[in-house]
Motif scaffolding. Structure first.
Motif, PDB file in Angstrom:
ATOM      1  N   UNK A  66       0.890  -1.152  -0.042  1.00 42.94           N
ATOM      2  CA  UNK A  66      -0.020   0.094   0.020  1.00 42.94           C
ATOM      3  C   UNK A  66       0.794   1.205  -0.057  1.00 42.94           C
ATOM      4  N   UNK A  67       1.872   1.304   0.766  1.00 42.97           N
ATOM      5  CA  UNK A  67       2.635   2.419   1.076  1.00 42.97           C
ATOM      6  C   UNK A  67       4.117   2.278   0.188  1.00 42.97           C
ATOM      7  N   UNK A  68       4.035   1.607  -0.914  1.00 38.82           N
ATOM      8  CA  UNK A  68       5.319   1.350  -1.425  1.00 38.82           C
ATOM      9  C   UNK A  68       5.349   2.537  -2.682  1.00 38.82           C
ATOM     10  N   UNK A  69       6.710   2.836  -3.068  1.00 40.10           N
ATOM     11  CA  UNK A  69       6.821   3.787  -4.101  1.00 40.10           C
ATOM     12  C   UNK A  69       6.720   3.116  -5.195  1.00 40.10           C
ATOM     13  N   UNK A  70       6.345   3.976  -6.354  1.00 42.73           N
ATOM     14  CA  UNK A  70       6.231   3.117  -7.557  1.00 42.73           C
ATOM     15  C   UNK A  70       7.817   2.497  -8.066  1.00 42.73           C
ATOM     16  N   UNK A  71       7.809   1.575  -8.872  1.00 40.29           N
ATOM     17  CA  UNK A  71       8.914   1.052  -9.261  1.00 40.29           C
ATOM     18  C   UNK A  71       9.505   1.938 -10.673  1.00 40.29           C
TER      19      UNK A  71
END
Length: 240
Positions: free
Chosen positions: A63-68
């Motif tokens: 949910x909180x991950x930065x876009x790759x």
């Protein structure tokens, strides 16, 4: 929220789920709060490792991950452009640069394995390729990489090259070392600039981004380019 203070798996999972709507530090807080809760709730560690809690933590990271974001792989056409520049300028440093680029590409190197940090405090001579390890035999070139990211015990790896159609690393290493030995014959390091200094990240980037777009390419594009090149030849993943 009218929940019991006892940190059960359900309570901890709900806590992680709630904090994930605000920030990504919830799982880290569990480590800190353990110091205070462990004496009162001996089962805290067991509950924290419960599958429900771990699933909540994995969900939080999604949910909180930065876009790759990934840079593009370098292509042999880029190598040809770098080589053309070196042939035009006849500069020692440009020859050094295309030699490093060729070795990074065909050896699937991380660029940081052949150049040094701008910060002198972060440099380690144990990681630098030594000139004495370079050999030419049976049409191949080979040197010893004393350390790399996947080699925490400094066992080192032998990196071998065969002839290639574009920016041939074997021919470039021969040409470069002939010039290098004429200027820095006693220098122990394989890759060294004309003024005797090591090739730094700033030096490398200044030449690299003079020909490629910084927005779409990075130093890692060399390694990615080599992998893509070998995949295009049909080599299986385990060999690459």
């Amino acid at each position: 929220h009218n929940l019991p203070i006892n940190p059960t798996p359900s309570t901890l999972a709900l806590y992680i789920a709630y904090t994930s709507t605000l920030h990504a530090s919830g799982p880290k807080y569990l480590t800190g709060v353990r110091h205070f809760l462990k004496p009162h709730f001996p089962d805290f560690d067991i509950n924290r490792q419960h599958p429900t809690v771990q699933a909540a933590i994995r969900g939080t990271k999604k949910v909180r991950a930065d876009p790759v974001t990934r840079k593009l792989p370098l292509r042999t056409s880029h190598l040809a452009s770098f080589l053309s520049t070196a042939r035009t300028t006849r500069s020692y440093d440009d020859l050094l640069f295309i030699t490093i680029v060729s070795c990074c590409f065909y050896g699937c190197h991380r660029s940081g394995e052949l150049i040094v940090s701008n910060d002198k405090r972060l440099r380690d001579v144990r990681k630098i390729v030594k000139c004495s390890t370079l050999t030419f035999k049976d049409g191949r070139a080979q040197y010893r990489l004393p350390y790399h990211k996947a080699d925490p015990f400094y066992k080192g790896s032998d990196v071998a090259f065969i002839n290639q159609d574009v920016a041939d690393p074997v021919a470039l290493l021969k040409e470069y070392t002939a010039q290098r030995d004429g200027i820095h014959n006693a220098h122990p390091h394989l890759f060294v600039r004309e003024d005797g200094s090591p090739p730094t990240r700033a030096w490398f980037d200044s030449k690299f981004f003079a020909l490629v777009d910084r927005l779409h390419y990075s130093g890692h594009s060399l390694r990615a380019g080599g992998v893509t090149f070998y995949a295009g030849l049909g080599l299986p993943e385990d060999i690459i």
